[in-house]
Every structure is written in structure tokens, then in C-alpha cells.
Design a protein around this motif. Sequence first.
Motif, PDB file in Angstrom:
ATOM      1  N   ALA A  46      18.237   9.955  19.549  1.00 56.89           N
ATOM      2  CA  ALA A  46      19.518  10.324  18.655  1.00 56.89           C
ATOM      3  C   ALA A  46      19.238  10.692  17.276  1.00 56.89           C
ATOM      4  CB  ALA A  46      20.452   9.362  18.956  1.00 56.89           C
ATOM      5  N   GLU A  47      17.908   9.932  16.844  1.00 55.74           N
ATOM      6  CA  GLU A  47      17.454  10.029  15.483  1.00 55.74           C
ATOM      7  C   GLU A  47      16.851  11.437  15.097  1.00 55.74           C
ATOM      8  OE1 GLU A  47      17.990   7.311  13.441  1.00 55.74           O
ATOM      9  OE2 GLU A  47      18.898   6.136  15.009  1.00 55.74           O
ATOM     10  N   PRO A  48      17.098  11.605  14.000  1.00 57.00           N
ATOM     11  CA  PRO A  48      16.693  12.986  13.583  1.00 57.00           C
ATOM     12  C   PRO A  48      15.113  13.301  13.599  1.00 57.00           C
ATOM     13  CG  PRO A  48      17.689  12.021  11.511  1.00 57.00           C
ATOM     14  CD  PRO A  48      17.946  11.102  13.067  1.00 57.00           C
ATOM     15  N   HIS A  49      14.531  11.929  13.192  1.00 59.49           N
ATOM     16  CA  HIS A  49      13.047  12.189  12.958  1.00 59.49           C
ATOM     17  C   HIS A  49      12.118  11.888  14.494  1.00 59.49           C
ATOM     18  CE1 HIS A  49      14.465   7.878  12.448  1.00 59.49           C
ATOM     19  NE2 HIS A  49      13.201   7.502  13.112  1.00 59.49           N
ATOM     20  N   VAL A  50      12.939  11.822  15.666  1.00 63.17           N
ATOM     21  CA  VAL A  50      12.423  11.669  16.777  1.00 63.17           C
ATOM     22  C   VAL A  50      12.689  12.727  17.646  1.00 63.17           C
ATOM     23  CG1 VAL A  50      12.181  10.397  19.026  1.00 63.17           C
ATOM     24  CG2 VAL A  50      12.274   9.138  16.761  1.00 63.17           C
ATOM     25  N   THR A  51      11.866  13.631  18.258  1.00 63.34           N
ATOM     26  CA  THR A  51      11.937  14.618  19.241  1.00 63.34           C
ATOM     27  C   THR A  51      11.289  14.332  20.301  1.00 63.34           C
ATOM     28  OG1 THR A  51      12.097  16.206  17.296  1.00 63.34           O
ATOM     29  CG2 THR A  51      11.537  17.158  19.461  1.00 63.34           C
ATOM     30  N   LEU A  52      11.832  14.569  21.537  1.00 63.11           N
ATOM     31  CA  LEU A  52      11.295  14.253  22.775  1.00 63.11           C
ATOM     32  C   LEU A  52      11.344  15.529  23.678  1.00 63.11           C
ATOM     33  CD1 LEU A  52       9.824  12.161  24.816  1.00 63.11           C
ATOM     34  CD2 LEU A  52      12.227  11.552  25.373  1.00 63.11           C
ATOM     35  N   GLN A  53      10.517  16.073  24.526  1.00 59.43           N
ATOM     36  CA  GLN A  53      10.378  17.163  25.431  1.00 59.43           C
ATOM     37  C   GLN A  53       9.827  16.694  26.620  1.00 59.43           C
ATOM     38  OE1 GLN A  53       8.631  20.233  22.646  1.00 59.43           O
ATOM     39  NE2 GLN A  53       9.817  21.387  23.876  1.00 59.43           N
ATOM     40  N   ILE A  54      10.191  17.179  27.936  1.00 60.83           N
ATOM     41  CA  ILE A  54       9.837  16.943  29.033  1.00 60.83           C
ATOM     42  C   ILE A  54       9.213  18.116  29.759  1.00 60.83           C
ATOM     43  CG2 ILE A  54      10.315  16.027  31.334  1.00 60.83           C
ATOM     44  CD1 ILE A  54      10.580  13.915  29.359  1.00 60.83           C
ATOM     45  N   ILE A  55       8.007  18.101  30.327  1.00 60.20           N
ATOM     46  CA  ILE A  55       7.403  19.216  31.093  1.00 60.20           C
ATOM     47  C   ILE A  55       7.904  19.037  32.463  1.00 60.20           C
ATOM     48  CG2 ILE A  55       5.393  20.418  31.834  1.00 60.20           C
ATOM     49  CD1 ILE A  55       4.014  19.375  29.147  1.00 60.20           C
ATOM     50  N   PRO A  56       8.556  19.877  32.939  1.00 60.61           N
ATOM     51  CA  PRO A  56       9.066  19.695  34.452  1.00 60.61           C
ATOM     52  C   PRO A  56       7.870  19.653  35.428  1.00 60.61           C
ATOM     53  CG  PRO A  56      10.071  21.761  33.624  1.00 60.61           C
ATOM     54  CD  PRO A  56       9.023  21.003  32.406  1.00 60.61           C
TER      55      PRO A  56
ATOM     56  N   ILE B 233      -3.164  23.077  21.701  1.00 59.75           N
ATOM     57  CA  ILE B 233      -2.690  22.626  22.833  1.00 59.75           C
ATOM     58  C   ILE B 233      -1.387  21.936  22.961  1.00 59.75           C
ATOM     59  CG2 ILE B 233      -3.201  20.857  24.528  1.00 59.75           C
ATOM     60  CD1 ILE B 233      -6.173  21.248  24.066  1.00 59.75           C
ATOM     61  N   PHE B 234      -1.101  21.436  21.844  1.00 59.14           N
ATOM     62  CA  PHE B 234       0.308  20.722  21.703  1.00 59.14           C
ATOM     63  C   PHE B 234       1.332  21.687  21.491  1.00 59.14           C
ATOM     64  CE2 PHE B 234       3.880  18.473  19.865  1.00 59.14           C
ATOM     65  CZ  PHE B 234       3.701  17.051  20.473  1.00 59.14           C
ATOM     66  N   GLU B 235       1.122  22.781  20.814  1.00 57.42           N
ATOM     67  CA  GLU B 235       2.212  24.047  20.859  1.00 57.42           C
ATOM     68  C   GLU B 235       2.154  24.624  22.228  1.00 57.42           C
ATOM     69  OE1 GLU B 235       0.425  26.662  17.876  1.00 57.42           O
ATOM     70  OE2 GLU B 235       0.978  25.532  16.241  1.00 57.42           O
ATOM     71  N   HIS B 236       0.887  24.537  22.809  1.00 58.88           N
ATOM     72  CA  HIS B 236       1.149  25.265  24.309  1.00 58.88           C
ATOM     73  C   HIS B 236       2.248  24.334  25.218  1.00 58.88           C
ATOM     74  CE1 HIS B 236      -1.218  28.862  24.706  1.00 58.88           C
ATOM     75  NE2 HIS B 236      -2.155  28.229  23.952  1.00 58.88           N
ATOM     76  N   LEU B 237       2.089  23.062  24.946  1.00 60.89           N
ATOM     77  CA  LEU B 237       2.836  21.941  25.728  1.00 60.89           C
ATOM     78  C   LEU B 237       4.203  22.169  25.402  1.00 60.89           C
ATOM     79  CD1 LEU B 237       0.283  19.036  25.789  1.00 60.89           C
ATOM     80  CD2 LEU B 237       1.016  20.625  27.724  1.00 60.89           C
ATOM     81  N   GLN B 238       4.444  22.315  23.878  1.00 59.02           N
ATOM     82  CA  GLN B 238       5.774  22.841  23.721  1.00 59.02           C
ATOM     83  C   GLN B 238       6.685  23.778  24.325  1.00 59.02           C
ATOM     84  OE1 GLN B 238       4.809  22.704  19.474  1.00 59.02           O
ATOM     85  NE2 GLN B 238       6.069  21.175  18.874  1.00 59.02           N
ATOM     86  N   ALA B 239       5.818  24.768  24.505  1.00 54.65           N
ATOM     87  CA  ALA B 239       6.373  26.010  25.000  1.00 54.65           C
ATOM     88  C   ALA B 239       6.551  25.863  26.656  1.00 54.65           C
ATOM     89  CB  ALA B 239       5.458  27.216  25.052  1.00 54.65           C
ATOM     90  N   ALA B 240       5.748  24.967  27.026  1.00 51.18           N
ATOM     91  CA  ALA B 240       5.614  24.803  28.574  1.00 51.18           C
ATOM     92  C   ALA B 240       7.055  23.794  28.763  1.00 51.18           C
ATOM     93  CB  ALA B 240       4.511  24.223  29.261  1.00 51.18           C
ATOM     94  N   ALA B 241       7.386  23.139  27.856  1.00 46.44           N
ATOM     95  CA  ALA B 241       8.457  21.931  28.120  1.00 46.44           C
ATOM     96  C   ALA B 241       9.818  22.304  28.038  1.00 46.44           C
ATOM     97  CB  ALA B 241       8.206  20.784  27.162  1.00 46.44           C
ATOM     98  N   LEU B 242      10.567  21.411  28.598  1.00 49.61           N
ATOM     99  CA  LEU B 242      12.158  22.013  28.383  1.00 49.61           C
ATOM    100  C   LEU B 242      12.275  21.606  26.903  1.00 49.61           C
ATOM    101  CD1 LEU B 242      13.563  19.945  31.509  1.00 49.61           C
ATOM    102  CD2 LEU B 242      12.995  22.251  31.234  1.00 49.61           C
ATOM    103  N   ASP B 243      13.487  22.301  26.422  1.00 46.58           N
ATOM    104  CA  ASP B 243      13.946  22.169  25.115  1.00 46.58           C
ATOM    105  C   ASP B 243      14.332  20.822  24.809  1.00 46.58           C
ATOM    106  OD1 ASP B 243      16.756  22.193  25.517  1.00 46.58           O
ATOM    107  OD2 ASP B 243      16.639  24.140  25.660  1.00 46.58           O
ATOM    108  N   PRO B 244      14.527  20.305  23.795  1.00 49.22           N
ATOM    109  CA  PRO B 244      14.955  18.861  23.703  1.00 49.22           C
ATOM    110  C   PRO B 244      16.073  18.499  24.250  1.00 49.22           C
ATOM    111  CG  PRO B 244      13.824  19.581  21.569  1.00 49.22           C
ATOM    112  CD  PRO B 244      14.098  20.797  22.310  1.00 49.22           C
ATOM    113  N   ALA B 245      17.382  19.394  24.116  1.00 49.24           N
ATOM    114  CA  ALA B 245      18.352  19.070  24.816  1.00 49.24           C
ATOM    115  C   ALA B 245      18.521  19.008  26.353  1.00 49.24           C
ATOM    116  CB  ALA B 245      19.664  20.163  24.268  1.00 49.24           C
ATOM    117  N   ALA B 246      17.795  20.082  26.847  1.00 49.03           N
ATOM    118  CA  ALA B 246      17.499  20.075  28.190  1.00 49.03           C
ATOM    119  C   ALA B 246      16.693  18.625  28.761  1.00 49.03           C
ATOM    120  CB  ALA B 246      16.869  21.328  28.854  1.00 49.03           C
ATOM    121  N   SER B 247      15.590  18.456  27.935  1.00 46.51           N
ATOM    122  CA  SER B 247      14.845  17.076  28.191  1.00 46.51           C
ATOM    123  C   SER B 247      16.058  15.964  28.263  1.00 46.51           C
ATOM    124  CB  SER B 247      13.724  17.073  27.224  1.00 46.51           C
ATOM    125  OG  SER B 247      12.904  18.232  27.190  1.00 46.51           O
ATOM    126  N   VAL B 248      16.581  15.850  27.611  1.00 50.10           N
ATOM    127  CA  VAL B 248      17.716  14.769  27.424  1.00 50.10           C
ATOM    128  C   VAL B 248      18.448  14.697  28.854  1.00 50.10           C
ATOM    129  CG1 VAL B 248      19.797  13.504  26.192  1.00 50.10           C
ATOM    130  CG2 VAL B 248      17.752  14.398  25.019  1.00 50.10           C
TER     131      VAL B 248
END
Length: 295
Positions: A203-213, A263-278
Motif C-alpha cells: 500500500a506504500e508507494p515506495h514498495v512494489t511487489l509482483q508474483i510469478i504464477p 534478468i530482473f526485467e525478464h522477471l518483471q515481464a513474466a510476473a503478474l502486474d502489481p494489482a493482480a499480484s495483490v
Amino acid sequence: MKLSARRQPPTVRLRRLAAELRGLRSAAGLTREDVSEQTGINPATLYRIESAKSRPQRRTLMAMLDLYGVTDSDRRTELIALSRQAAQLGWLRAYESELPELYTTYISFEAEARSVRNYESLIVPGLLQTEEYAREVIKAGLPLAGEDDVRTRVEARRQRQEALQKKDPLRLWAILDEAVLHRQVGGSSVMLGQMQTLVSAVAEPHVTLQIIPFEGGAHAGMPGSFVVMDFPDPADPALVYIDSMAGDLFLEKGADVRRFAGIFEHLQAAALDPAASVRTIKDRIDELREVGKAG
């Protein structure tokens, strides 16, 4: 585990000072052997200074600057101040004798970072762990550790998390394999509290979280976890940290940093977007609540 005769963790400022001194020696056309012969500085000491493993004493630094022809008073003052600031460890000093050197090195860099990009395949990142979850992870990872050692590490982890609460907070972008959500660390109650903490954190603007399903299949992060740190001053280049069973590694070469950033950029693309991750985390919270009711 307590250690004696520890070296100082290489803070960001110590790392910068080492780079500055290497550059000045190179510009002066001198080898380390030349410097040792002309100043009497022990070659091993010089190596440790230039590799950010040791902070030079004032007289040693003065001898080096004299030899390298640094006569500008402002420049000398800047380097002296950098050397003085290199010893500042803040809260970490209280834990310096209690924690492994490589861990205090990591903490010292993290404390001065502007942003952290963290991929984890098995556990929640330390910066987002609850106390209960952290205790279970530490106990499992260090099966021979005593209760005092575990308590010290849990408290150090809590202190690290204050970087996310300060006025100019650390920016954290974490990517987790979905397996992290399902590994029962400490049981359903501990996991429920941890999942709720993740939802609160993002919920904090400086924290972003993504999940790779799971259904995403194989991905670039499967070989293991890593961290990419960036620092506020352009003079302090980014670095990569890898924690493995074979030991901790810090990678500073530009090619290595670019590789892991890619590699991190590839993982960002493979992961759900932040809203879907939540939403995925909230689904896991619902599952854990059902387990609690059934129990």
C-alpha cells in the motif's frame, strides 16, 4: 557466533574512497609496489585499502595523497571527509560482533541504497518479513544456532526494515515466485500474518511487489535469488548480491550488474502486474483463513 579481529564492513563510502584512491594511483602512473617503496605502506595494507577492506589511517591517507600529487585543498578535504564518514555504521555497530561479516557487509550497503530490486524463489524478502516468519526462517536456516543468536538476527532484520519507514524511504521492488506464498513457514497462523503484512506493505508507494504464477512455467529466476542495489550518488555504482549455499557473493563489474538487471526485467515481464499480484496474495489469505477455521 562471536568473532574477534573483524574487519570493518565495506560501507558505500569506503567503497567509493577505494575507487578514488585506485584512480589517483593509476593517474599518477604508479603500481602498488611503487607506492609501497616510496611511502613505506605495507603492500597488504595498500591492497586492503584499494579493495575497500580497510579504512586508511589519516597519516597513511596523507602519504598517499602527497605521492599522488593531490595538492588542491578542497580535493584533499573531500577525500579526508570521505575516509572519516566511511566508518559510520549507525545502528549496525551494536550488532557488528554478533553477525557474520558478509551479512554486516550486506546490511551496510542496503542501509545506504536508494533502491533495491529483490527476486526471491523460496522465502519472503527480509525487508518484508514479520518477526514470527523471520524467526522460523532463521531457525530453519541455522539449525545449530542458539536462541540468543536467533534473537539477534531477528532484531537485526527488524532494524533493517526501518529503511522502509524513514522520511526518504528505501524503494523496494520485490518479485516472488508463487511458491513463496505456499511454503508453510511456521504453519498457517504465521503464514496468514505474513501474507497480510505483504498486502499492507504494498500500500506504500515506495514498495512494489509482483508474483510469478505457477502457470507461467519456467522463468529466468529459477537458478536462484538475487538483489540489485542502486545508490543515490552516481559515484557509487550499483552492485549485485547473491546468497547461496556456496557462500555470499557481491558483484560490482558493470557487465555483471547489467546481466542481473536484465534478468530482473525478464522477471518483471513474466510476473503478474502489481494489482493482480495483490489479488493472488489475498486469495492465499482466504485459503489460510479457511484452513484456520477447519483447524
